[in-house]
Design an enzyme around this catalytic site. Structure first.
Site, PDB file in Angstrom:
ATOM      1  N   CYS A  17      -7.307   0.875  -4.862  1.00 54.13           N
ATOM      2  CA  CYS A  17      -6.738   2.222  -5.049  1.00 54.13           C
ATOM      3  C   CYS A  17      -6.524   2.560  -6.521  1.00 54.13           C
ATOM      4  O   CYS A  17      -6.219   3.701  -6.852  1.00 54.13           O
ATOM      5  CB  CYS A  17      -5.417   2.349  -4.298  1.00 54.13           C
ATOM      6  SG  CYS A  17      -5.569   2.157  -2.529  1.00 54.13           S
ATOM      7  N   HIS A  42       0.277   6.935  -7.632  1.00 52.49           N
ATOM      8  CA  HIS A  42      -0.613   6.763  -6.481  1.00 52.49           C
ATOM      9  C   HIS A  42       0.164   7.140  -5.216  1.00 52.49           C
ATOM     10  O   HIS A  42       1.297   6.704  -5.012  1.00 52.49           O
ATOM     11  CB  HIS A  42      -1.082   5.309  -6.423  1.00 52.49           C
ATOM     12  CG  HIS A  42      -1.864   4.992  -5.187  1.00 52.49           C
ATOM     13  ND1 HIS A  42      -2.879   5.796  -4.718  1.00 52.49           N
ATOM     14  CD2 HIS A  42      -1.768   3.949  -4.315  1.00 52.49           C
ATOM     15  CE1 HIS A  42      -3.381   5.254  -3.619  1.00 52.49           C
ATOM     16  NE2 HIS A  42      -2.722   4.146  -3.352  1.00 52.49           N
ATOM     17  N   ASN A  95      -2.666   7.980   2.247  1.00 47.50           N
ATOM     18  CA  ASN A  95      -3.170   7.236   1.085  1.00 47.50           C
ATOM     19  C   ASN A  95      -4.700   7.341   1.076  1.00 47.50           C
ATOM     20  O   ASN A  95      -5.371   6.756   1.919  1.00 47.50           O
ATOM     21  CB  ASN A  95      -2.701   5.784   1.208  1.00 47.50           C
ATOM     22  CG  ASN A  95      -3.186   4.899   0.078  1.00 47.50           C
ATOM     23  OD1 ASN A  95      -4.100   5.256  -0.669  1.00 47.50           O
ATOM     24  ND2 ASN A  95      -2.597   3.731  -0.038  1.00 47.50           N
TER      25      ASN A  95
HETATM   26  N1  COA Z   1       4.859   2.408  14.304  1.00 48.32           N
HETATM   27  C1  COA Z   1       5.994   1.947  14.878  1.00 48.32           C
HETATM   28  N2  COA Z   1       6.530   0.754  14.576  1.00 48.32           N
HETATM   29  C2  COA Z   1       5.895   0.002  13.664  1.00 48.32           C
HETATM   30  C3  COA Z   1       4.703   0.423  13.020  1.00 48.32           C
HETATM   31  C4  COA Z   1       4.209   1.677  13.388  1.00 48.32           C
HETATM   32  N3  COA Z   1       3.094   2.185  12.838  1.00 48.32           N
HETATM   33  N4  COA Z   1       4.319  -0.524  12.152  1.00 48.32           N
HETATM   34  C5  COA Z   1       5.214  -1.519  12.233  1.00 48.32           C
HETATM   35  N5  COA Z   1       6.169  -1.202  13.146  1.00 48.32           N
HETATM   36  C6  COA Z   1       7.328  -1.981  13.527  1.00 48.32           C
HETATM   37  C7  COA Z   1       7.155  -3.452  13.232  1.00 48.32           C
HETATM   38  O1  COA Z   1       6.505  -4.090  14.300  1.00 48.32           O
HETATM   39  C8  COA Z   1       8.582  -3.902  13.065  1.00 48.32           C
HETATM   40  O2  COA Z   1       9.156  -4.095  14.344  1.00 48.32           O
HETATM   41  P1  COA Z   1      10.174  -5.313  14.598  1.00 48.32           P
HETATM   42  O3  COA Z   1      11.335  -5.053  13.671  1.00 48.32           O
HETATM   43  O4  COA Z   1      10.489  -5.164  16.044  1.00 48.32           O
HETATM   44  O5  COA Z   1       9.387  -6.530  14.241  1.00 48.32           O
HETATM   45  C9  COA Z   1       9.267  -2.706  12.431  1.00 48.32           C
HETATM   46  O6  COA Z   1       8.441  -1.573  12.732  1.00 48.32           O
HETATM   47  C10 COA Z   1       9.443  -2.823  10.932  1.00 48.32           C
HETATM   48  O7  COA Z   1       8.229  -3.273  10.385  1.00 48.32           O
HETATM   49  P2  COA Z   1       8.034  -3.474   8.835  1.00 48.32           P
HETATM   50  O8  COA Z   1       6.638  -3.978   8.580  1.00 48.32           O
HETATM   51  O9  COA Z   1       9.192  -4.268   8.289  1.00 48.32           O
HETATM   52  O10 COA Z   1       8.169  -1.977   8.332  1.00 48.32           O
HETATM   53  P3  COA Z   1       8.299  -1.458   6.866  1.00 48.32           P
HETATM   54  O11 COA Z   1       9.552  -0.708   6.701  1.00 48.32           O
HETATM   55  O12 COA Z   1       7.958  -2.529   5.852  1.00 48.32           O
HETATM   56  O13 COA Z   1       7.125  -0.390   6.815  1.00 48.32           O
HETATM   57  C11 COA Z   1       4.908  -0.174   5.920  1.00 48.32           C
HETATM   58  C12 COA Z   1       5.778  -0.812   6.987  1.00 48.32           C
HETATM   59  C13 COA Z   1       3.476  -0.623   6.142  1.00 48.32           C
HETATM   60  C14 COA Z   1       5.014   1.331   6.082  1.00 48.32           C
HETATM   61  C15 COA Z   1       5.448  -0.598   4.516  1.00 48.32           C
HETATM   62  O14 COA Z   1       5.588  -1.995   4.477  1.00 48.32           O
HETATM   63  C16 COA Z   1       4.537  -0.166   3.417  1.00 48.32           C
HETATM   64  O15 COA Z   1       4.372   1.005   3.148  1.00 48.32           O
HETATM   65  N6  COA Z   1       3.956  -1.125   2.665  1.00 48.32           N
HETATM   66  C17 COA Z   1       3.053  -0.792   1.574  1.00 48.32           C
HETATM   67  C18 COA Z   1       1.690  -0.486   2.136  1.00 48.32           C
HETATM   68  C19 COA Z   1       0.805   0.199   1.137  1.00 48.32           C
HETATM   69  O16 COA Z   1       1.203   1.075   0.431  1.00 48.32           O
HETATM   70  N7  COA Z   1      -0.470  -0.216   1.140  1.00 48.32           N
HETATM   71  C20 COA Z   1      -1.484   0.366   0.311  1.00 48.32           C
HETATM   72  C21 COA Z   1      -1.270   0.089  -1.118  1.00 48.32           C
HETATM   73  S1  COA Z   1      -2.520   0.836  -2.074  1.00 48.32           S
END
Ligand code: COA
Length: 333
Positions: A119, A254, A284
Protein backbone atom coordinates in the site's frame (compact mmCIF):
# COMPACT_ATOMS: atom_id res chain seq x y z
CA UNK A 1 15.98 6.40 3.51
CA UNK A 2 15.41 9.99 4.37
CA UNK A 3 16.20 13.18 2.53
CA UNK A 4 15.42 16.79 1.93
CA UNK A 5 14.61 17.79 -1.63
CA UNK A 6 17.60 19.38 -3.38
CA UNK A 7 17.82 21.20 -6.65
CA UNK A 8 14.99 22.58 -8.78
CA UNK A 9 11.42 22.62 -7.45
CA UNK A 10 9.45 19.61 -8.67
CA UNK A 11 5.74 19.20 -8.07
CA UNK A 12 2.49 17.51 -8.98
CA UNK A 13 1.07 19.36 -11.99
CA UNK A 14 -1.90 17.11 -12.71
CA UNK A 15 -4.05 14.72 -10.68
CA UNK A 16 -6.73 12.23 -11.69
CA UNK A 17 -8.50 9.22 -10.24
CA UNK A 18 -10.99 6.54 -11.14
CA UNK A 19 -13.03 3.97 -9.23
CA UNK A 20 -15.24 1.18 -10.58
CA UNK A 21 -18.99 1.88 -10.68
CA UNK A 22 -20.08 -1.03 -8.51
CA UNK A 23 -20.66 -0.04 -4.85
CA UNK A 24 -20.52 -2.84 -2.26
CA UNK A 25 -22.06 -1.81 1.07
CA UNK A 26 -21.45 -3.30 4.50
CA UNK A 27 -25.03 -4.56 4.53
CA UNK A 28 -24.40 -6.47 1.33
CA UNK A 29 -21.16 -7.89 2.74
CA UNK A 30 -23.09 -9.18 5.73
CA UNK A 31 -24.98 -11.47 3.33
CA UNK A 32 -21.63 -12.97 2.20
CA UNK A 33 -19.77 -13.38 5.53
CA UNK A 34 -20.80 -13.20 9.17
CA UNK A 35 -20.43 -9.50 9.91
CA UNK A 36 -22.54 -6.37 10.25
CA UNK A 37 -22.58 -2.73 9.24
CA UNK A 38 -22.29 -1.77 12.94
CA UNK A 39 -19.19 -3.92 13.49
CA UNK A 40 -17.41 -2.70 10.36
CA UNK A 41 -18.28 0.96 11.00
CA UNK A 42 -17.18 0.81 14.62
CA UNK A 43 -13.89 -1.04 13.98
CA UNK A 44 -12.88 0.55 10.69
CA UNK A 45 -15.08 3.53 9.74
CA UNK A 46 -15.71 1.89 6.34
CA UNK A 47 -19.29 2.11 5.03
CA UNK A 48 -18.84 0.94 1.44
CA UNK A 49 -16.20 0.22 -1.19
CA UNK A 50 -15.98 -0.06 -5.00
CA UNK A 51 -15.53 -3.42 -6.68
CA UNK A 52 -14.24 -3.90 -10.22
CA UNK A 53 -16.45 -5.73 -12.71
CA UNK A 54 -15.29 -9.27 -13.59
CA UNK A 55 -14.01 -8.14 -16.97
CA UNK A 56 -12.08 -5.15 -15.53
CA UNK A 57 -8.35 -5.41 -14.82
CA UNK A 58 -6.01 -2.89 -13.24
CA UNK A 59 -5.11 -1.08 -16.47
CA UNK A 60 -8.83 -0.56 -17.21
CA UNK A 61 -9.29 1.49 -14.05
CA UNK A 62 -5.83 3.09 -14.18
CA UNK A 63 -6.22 4.38 -17.74
CA UNK A 64 -9.00 6.93 -17.02
CA UNK A 65 -7.09 8.13 -13.95
CA UNK A 66 -3.94 8.61 -16.04
CA UNK A 67 -5.82 10.43 -18.81
CA UNK A 68 -7.40 12.79 -16.26
CA UNK A 69 -4.02 13.58 -14.68
CA UNK A 70 -2.44 14.29 -18.08
CA UNK A 71 -5.38 16.50 -19.11
CA UNK A 72 -5.16 18.51 -15.90
CA UNK A 73 -1.42 18.98 -16.36
CA UNK A 74 -1.95 19.93 -20.01
CA UNK A 75 0.64 17.30 -20.98
CA UNK A 76 0.44 15.13 -24.09
CA UNK A 77 1.06 11.40 -23.46
CA UNK A 78 3.89 11.42 -26.03
CA UNK A 79 5.77 13.90 -23.82
CA UNK A 80 5.85 11.51 -20.85
CA UNK A 81 9.33 9.98 -20.54
CA UNK A 82 8.79 7.98 -17.34
CA UNK A 83 5.75 5.96 -16.29
CA UNK A 84 5.74 4.13 -12.96
CA UNK A 85 2.73 2.08 -11.92
CA UNK A 86 2.61 1.11 -8.24
CA UNK A 87 0.41 -1.93 -7.79
CA UNK A 88 0.26 -5.42 -6.31
CA UNK A 89 -2.49 -6.42 -8.75
CA UNK A 90 -1.18 -5.79 -12.28
CA UNK A 91 -3.20 -7.35 -15.12
CA UNK A 92 -0.47 -10.02 -15.11
CA UNK A 93 3.21 -10.15 -14.07
CA UNK A 94 4.29 -9.38 -17.62
CA UNK A 95 3.71 -7.50 -19.74
CA UNK A 96 3.73 -5.03 -16.87
CA UNK A 97 0.77 -2.76 -16.24
CA UNK A 98 2.99 0.24 -16.88
CA UNK A 99 4.13 -1.03 -20.29
CA UNK A 100 0.51 -1.72 -21.25
CA UNK A 101 -0.56 1.72 -20.01
CA UNK A 102 2.25 3.49 -21.87
CA UNK A 103 1.08 1.75 -25.02
CA UNK A 104 -2.61 2.51 -24.51
CA UNK A 105 -1.94 6.13 -23.62
CA UNK A 106 0.44 6.65 -26.53
CA UNK A 107 3.66 7.28 -24.58
CA UNK A 108 6.27 5.42 -26.66
CA UNK A 109 9.21 7.41 -25.24
CA UNK A 110 8.44 6.48 -21.65
CA UNK A 111 10.56 4.18 -19.53
CA UNK A 112 7.80 2.11 -17.95
CA UNK A 113 7.89 -0.27 -15.01
CA UNK A 114 5.73 -1.54 -12.16
CA UNK A 115 6.69 -0.98 -8.57
CA UNK A 116 5.89 -3.33 -5.70
CA UNK A 117 5.74 -1.79 -2.23
CA UNK A 118 2.30 -2.85 -0.99
CA UNK A 119 0.00 0.00 0.00
CA UNK A 120 3.05 2.30 0.19
CA UNK A 121 3.66 1.83 -3.52
CA UNK A 122 2.36 5.24 -4.57
CA UNK A 123 4.67 7.09 -2.15
CA UNK A 124 7.67 4.99 -3.24
CA UNK A 125 6.83 5.75 -6.87
CA UNK A 126 6.57 9.48 -6.16
CA UNK A 127 10.06 9.43 -4.66
CA UNK A 128 11.49 7.55 -7.65
CA UNK A 129 9.92 9.92 -10.15
CA UNK A 130 11.12 12.91 -8.13
CA UNK A 131 14.65 11.47 -8.08
CA UNK A 132 14.70 10.80 -11.83
CA UNK A 133 13.55 14.35 -12.60
CA UNK A 134 15.94 15.92 -10.08
CA UNK A 135 18.81 13.94 -11.63
CA UNK A 136 17.90 15.19 -15.10
CA UNK A 137 16.99 11.73 -16.41
CA UNK A 138 13.30 12.53 -16.83
CA UNK A 139 11.42 15.68 -17.70
CA UNK A 140 7.83 14.57 -17.25
CA UNK A 141 6.78 11.57 -15.21
CA UNK A 142 3.43 9.89 -14.81
CA UNK A 143 3.01 8.11 -11.50
CA UNK A 144 0.04 5.78 -11.18
CA UNK A 145 -1.12 3.98 -8.05
CA UNK A 146 -3.96 1.51 -8.14
CA UNK A 147 -5.17 -1.90 -7.16
CA UNK A 148 -7.97 -4.38 -7.67
CA UNK A 149 -7.56 -6.02 -4.30
CA UNK A 150 -11.00 -7.63 -4.53
CA UNK A 151 -9.36 -10.08 -6.96
CA UNK A 152 -6.87 -11.40 -4.37
CA UNK A 153 -9.18 -11.63 -1.36
CA UNK A 154 -10.61 -14.82 0.04
CA UNK A 155 -14.30 -13.94 -0.13
CA UNK A 156 -15.03 -16.22 2.82
CA UNK A 157 -12.50 -14.48 5.11
CA UNK A 158 -14.31 -11.69 6.93
CA UNK A 159 -11.14 -10.33 8.53
CA UNK A 160 -9.82 -9.10 5.17
CA UNK A 161 -12.94 -8.91 3.00
CA UNK A 162 -14.41 -5.96 4.90
CA UNK A 163 -11.31 -3.78 4.60
CA UNK A 164 -10.37 -3.50 0.96
CA UNK A 165 -11.74 -1.91 -2.21
CA UNK A 166 -10.67 -1.16 -5.78
CA UNK A 167 -9.50 2.16 -7.22
CA UNK A 168 -6.71 4.04 -8.96
CA UNK A 169 -5.15 7.48 -9.07
CA UNK A 170 -2.45 9.18 -11.10
CA UNK A 171 -0.27 12.27 -10.96
CA UNK A 172 2.04 14.07 -13.37
CA UNK A 173 5.35 15.27 -11.92
CA UNK A 174 7.36 18.08 -13.52
CA UNK A 175 9.72 20.91 -12.68
CA UNK A 176 7.87 24.03 -11.54
CA UNK A 177 8.83 27.63 -10.68
CA UNK A 178 8.38 27.34 -6.93
CA UNK A 179 6.95 25.10 -4.22
CA UNK A 180 6.82 21.37 -4.78
CA UNK A 181 8.33 18.49 -2.82
CA UNK A 182 10.28 19.34 0.34
CA UNK A 183 11.42 15.88 1.43
CA UNK A 184 10.77 12.19 1.82
CA UNK A 185 11.17 9.27 4.18
CA UNK A 186 10.88 5.61 3.13
CA UNK A 187 11.33 2.39 5.05
CA UNK A 188 10.76 -1.36 5.04
CA UNK A 189 10.74 -4.18 7.57
CA UNK A 190 10.69 -7.56 5.87
CA UNK A 191 10.83 -9.23 9.29
CA UNK A 192 7.27 -8.08 9.91
CA UNK A 193 6.21 -8.96 6.38
CA UNK A 194 4.61 -12.21 7.46
CA UNK A 195 1.77 -10.25 9.08
CA UNK A 196 0.46 -9.17 5.67
CA UNK A 197 1.29 -11.57 2.87
CA UNK A 198 0.15 -13.06 -0.40
CA UNK A 199 1.31 -16.68 -0.30
CA UNK A 200 1.73 -18.44 -3.62
CA UNK A 201 2.10 -15.21 -5.58
CA UNK A 202 5.76 -15.73 -6.49
CA UNK A 203 8.52 -18.30 -6.72
CA UNK A 204 8.23 -19.50 -3.09
CA UNK A 205 6.34 -22.79 -3.13
CA UNK A 206 3.51 -23.07 -0.61
CA UNK A 207 2.50 -26.51 0.65
CA UNK A 208 -1.02 -25.49 1.64
CA UNK A 209 -2.67 -25.01 -1.75
CA UNK A 210 -5.80 -23.52 -0.15
CA UNK A 211 -3.72 -20.57 1.12
CA UNK A 212 -2.42 -19.72 -2.35
CA UNK A 213 -3.19 -16.44 -4.00
CA UNK A 214 -5.16 -14.76 -1.20
CA UNK A 215 -4.24 -11.97 1.20
CA UNK A 216 -3.33 -13.28 4.66
CA UNK A 217 -3.33 -10.78 7.47
CA UNK A 218 -2.76 -10.66 11.19
CA UNK A 219 -5.02 -7.67 11.78
CA UNK A 220 -3.87 -6.87 15.31
CA UNK A 221 -0.17 -6.91 14.37
CA UNK A 222 -0.76 -4.78 11.29
CA UNK A 223 -2.81 -2.38 13.41
CA UNK A 224 0.08 -1.96 15.86
CA UNK A 225 2.58 -1.49 13.03
CA UNK A 226 0.35 1.01 11.22
CA UNK A 227 -0.31 3.20 14.24
CA UNK A 228 3.42 3.26 14.99
CA UNK A 229 4.79 4.07 11.53
CA UNK A 230 2.18 6.66 10.56
CA UNK A 231 3.48 8.72 13.46
CA UNK A 232 7.21 7.94 13.24
CA UNK A 233 7.45 8.44 9.47
CA UNK A 234 5.54 11.74 9.56
CA UNK A 235 7.71 13.04 12.40
CA UNK A 236 10.87 11.96 10.59
CA UNK A 237 10.08 13.82 7.37
CA UNK A 238 8.89 16.94 9.21
CA UNK A 239 12.09 17.01 11.30
CA UNK A 240 14.27 16.44 8.24
CA UNK A 241 12.64 19.39 6.48
CA UNK A 242 12.66 21.60 9.59
CA UNK A 243 8.88 21.99 9.45
CA UNK A 244 6.61 22.05 12.49
CA UNK A 245 3.56 19.81 12.65
CA UNK A 246 1.41 22.93 13.14
CA UNK A 247 2.38 24.03 9.63
CA UNK A 248 0.75 21.00 7.99
CA UNK A 249 -2.39 22.23 6.21
CA UNK A 250 -3.57 19.00 4.63
CA UNK A 251 -2.74 15.60 6.12
CA UNK A 252 -3.22 12.66 3.77
CA UNK A 253 -2.62 9.34 5.55
CA UNK A 254 -3.09 5.99 3.84
CA UNK A 255 -6.81 5.24 4.08
CA UNK A 256 -6.78 1.89 5.89
CA UNK A 257 -8.94 2.31 8.95
CA UNK A 258 -10.33 5.44 10.57
CA UNK A 259 -9.16 4.28 14.00
CA UNK A 260 -5.56 4.06 12.76
CA UNK A 261 -5.84 7.52 11.20
CA UNK A 262 -7.44 9.05 14.30
CA UNK A 263 -4.64 7.63 16.42
CA UNK A 264 -2.08 9.26 14.12
CA UNK A 265 -3.63 12.75 14.20
CA UNK A 266 -3.93 12.62 17.97
CA UNK A 267 -0.31 11.53 18.48
CA UNK A 268 1.03 13.97 15.92
CA UNK A 269 -1.09 16.83 17.20
CA UNK A 270 -2.65 17.64 13.82
CA UNK A 271 -6.19 19.07 14.10
CA UNK A 272 -8.55 16.36 12.83
CA UNK A 273 -10.21 18.68 10.31
CA UNK A 274 -6.87 18.92 8.47
CA UNK A 275 -6.93 15.17 7.79
CA UNK A 276 -8.45 13.87 4.56
CA UNK A 277 -10.80 10.93 5.18
CA UNK A 278 -12.53 8.96 2.44
CA UNK A 279 -12.01 5.42 3.73
CA UNK A 280 -15.73 5.43 4.55
CA UNK A 281 -16.55 5.48 0.81
CA UNK A 282 -13.70 3.48 -0.71
CA UNK A 283 -12.23 1.23 2.00
CA UNK A 284 -8.51 0.52 1.65
CA UNK A 285 -7.60 0.80 -2.04
CA UNK A 286 -3.90 0.08 -1.44
CA UNK A 287 -1.79 2.08 -3.92
CA UNK A 288 -4.89 4.00 -5.03
CA UNK A 289 -5.55 5.31 -1.54
CA UNK A 290 -3.36 8.44 -1.37
CA UNK A 291 -4.11 9.78 -4.87
CA UNK A 292 -7.84 9.17 -4.31
CA UNK A 293 -7.60 11.12 -1.05
CA UNK A 294 -5.66 13.92 -2.79
CA UNK A 295 -8.37 14.11 -5.45
CA UNK A 296 -11.05 14.41 -2.77
CA UNK A 297 -9.11 17.18 -1.03
CA UNK A 298 -8.75 18.98 -4.35
CA UNK A 299 -12.48 18.62 -5.06
CA UNK A 300 -13.26 20.05 -1.60
CA UNK A 301 -11.11 23.10 -2.36
CA UNK A 302 -8.60 22.18 0.36
CA UNK A 303 -5.60 21.85 -1.96
CA UNK A 304 -4.77 25.39 -2.97
CA UNK A 305 -1.52 27.09 -3.94
CA UNK A 306 1.05 27.06 -1.14
CA UNK A 307 -0.73 24.57 1.14
CA UNK A 308 1.62 22.23 2.97
CA UNK A 309 0.59 18.63 2.30
CA UNK A 310 1.86 15.67 4.33
CA UNK A 311 1.27 12.21 2.84
CA UNK A 312 2.10 9.00 4.69
CA UNK A 313 1.55 5.51 3.38
CA UNK A 314 2.11 2.11 5.00
CA UNK A 315 1.38 -1.47 4.14
CA UNK A 316 2.61 -4.86 3.00
CA UNK A 317 6.34 -5.47 3.10
CA UNK A 318 6.02 -4.21 5.70
CA UNK A 319 6.69 -0.79 4.20
CA UNK A 320 6.03 2.85 4.96
CA UNK A 321 6.80 6.23 3.46
CA UNK A 322 6.09 9.95 3.73
CA UNK A 323 6.29 12.86 1.33
CA UNK A 324 6.04 16.53 2.22
CA UNK A 325 4.84 18.83 -0.54
CA UNK A 326 4.17 22.55 -0.95
CA UNK A 327 1.12 22.35 -3.24
CA UNK A 328 1.23 24.11 -6.60
CA UNK A 329 -1.97 24.73 -8.57
CA UNK A 330 -2.17 22.41 -11.57
CA UNK A 331 -1.32 24.34 -14.74
CA UNK A 332 -4.60 23.82 -16.57
CA UNK A 333 -6.80 24.54 -13.51
N1 COA B 1 -17.23 -8.93 11.52
C1 COA B 1 -17.62 -9.26 12.77
N2 COA B 1 -16.77 -9.71 13.71
C2 COA B 1 -15.48 -9.82 13.37
C3 COA B 1 -14.99 -9.49 12.08
C4 COA B 1 -15.94 -9.03 11.16
N3 COA B 1 -15.60 -8.67 9.91
N4 COA B 1 -13.67 -9.69 12.04
C5 COA B 1 -13.31 -10.14 13.26
N5 COA B 1 -14.40 -10.22 14.06
C6 COA B 1 -14.46 -10.63 15.44
C7 COA B 1 -13.29 -11.50 15.83
O1 COA B 1 -13.55 -12.84 15.53
C8 COA B 1 -13.20 -11.24 17.31
O2 COA B 1 -14.16 -12.04 17.98
P1 COA B 1 -13.82 -12.71 19.39
O3 COA B 1 -13.54 -11.56 20.32
O4 COA B 1 -15.07 -13.46 19.69
O5 COA B 1 -12.62 -13.56 19.12
C9 COA B 1 -13.61 -9.79 17.46
O6 COA B 1 -14.36 -9.48 16.28
C10 COA B 1 -12.45 -8.83 17.60
O7 COA B 1 -11.49 -9.16 16.62
P2 COA B 1 -10.16 -8.34 16.45
O8 COA B 1 -9.35 -8.96 15.34
O9 COA B 1 -9.51 -8.16 17.80
O10 COA B 1 -10.74 -6.95 15.98
P3 COA B 1 -9.99 -5.59 15.83
O11 COA B 1 -10.61 -4.57 16.69
O12 COA B 1 -8.49 -5.76 15.88
O13 COA B 1 -10.36 -5.20 14.34
C11 COA B 1 -9.33 -5.16 12.17
C12 COA B 1 -9.93 -6.02 13.26
C13 COA B 1 -8.90 -6.07 11.03
C14 COA B 1 -10.41 -4.21 11.69
C15 COA B 1 -8.13 -4.36 12.76
O14 COA B 1 -7.26 -5.24 13.43
C16 COA B 1 -7.37 -3.63 11.71
O15 COA B 1 -7.86 -2.70 11.09
N6 COA B 1 -6.08 -3.97 11.50
C17 COA B 1 -5.27 -3.31 10.49
C18 COA B 1 -5.58 -3.91 9.14
C19 COA B 1 -5.06 -3.06 8.02
O16 COA B 1 -5.16 -1.87 8.02
N7 COA B 1 -4.52 -3.75 7.00
C20 COA B 1 -4.04 -3.13 5.80
C21 COA B 1 -2.84 -2.31 6.04
S1 COA B 1 -2.31 -1.57 4.56
Amino acid sequence: MIGKAQGPPISITGLGCHVPDRVLTNDELSTIVETSDEWIMERTGIRERRIAAPEEALTDIALPAARAALAQAGVEPRDIDLLICATVTPDMMFPTASALLADELGAPRAAAYDLLAGCTGFVYALVQAYGMIAAGLSERALVIGGDILSRILDWSDRSTLILFGDGAGAVVLEKVDHGGFLGFELGADGGGGIHLSLPGSGSRRIEDASANGYVHMNGREVFKFATRVLVSSARAVLDECGVGVEDVDVYVPHQANVRIMDHAVQKLGIPRERMVVNVDRYGNTSSGSIPLALADAAADGRLTEGKLVLMTGMGAGLTWGSALLRWTEPKAA
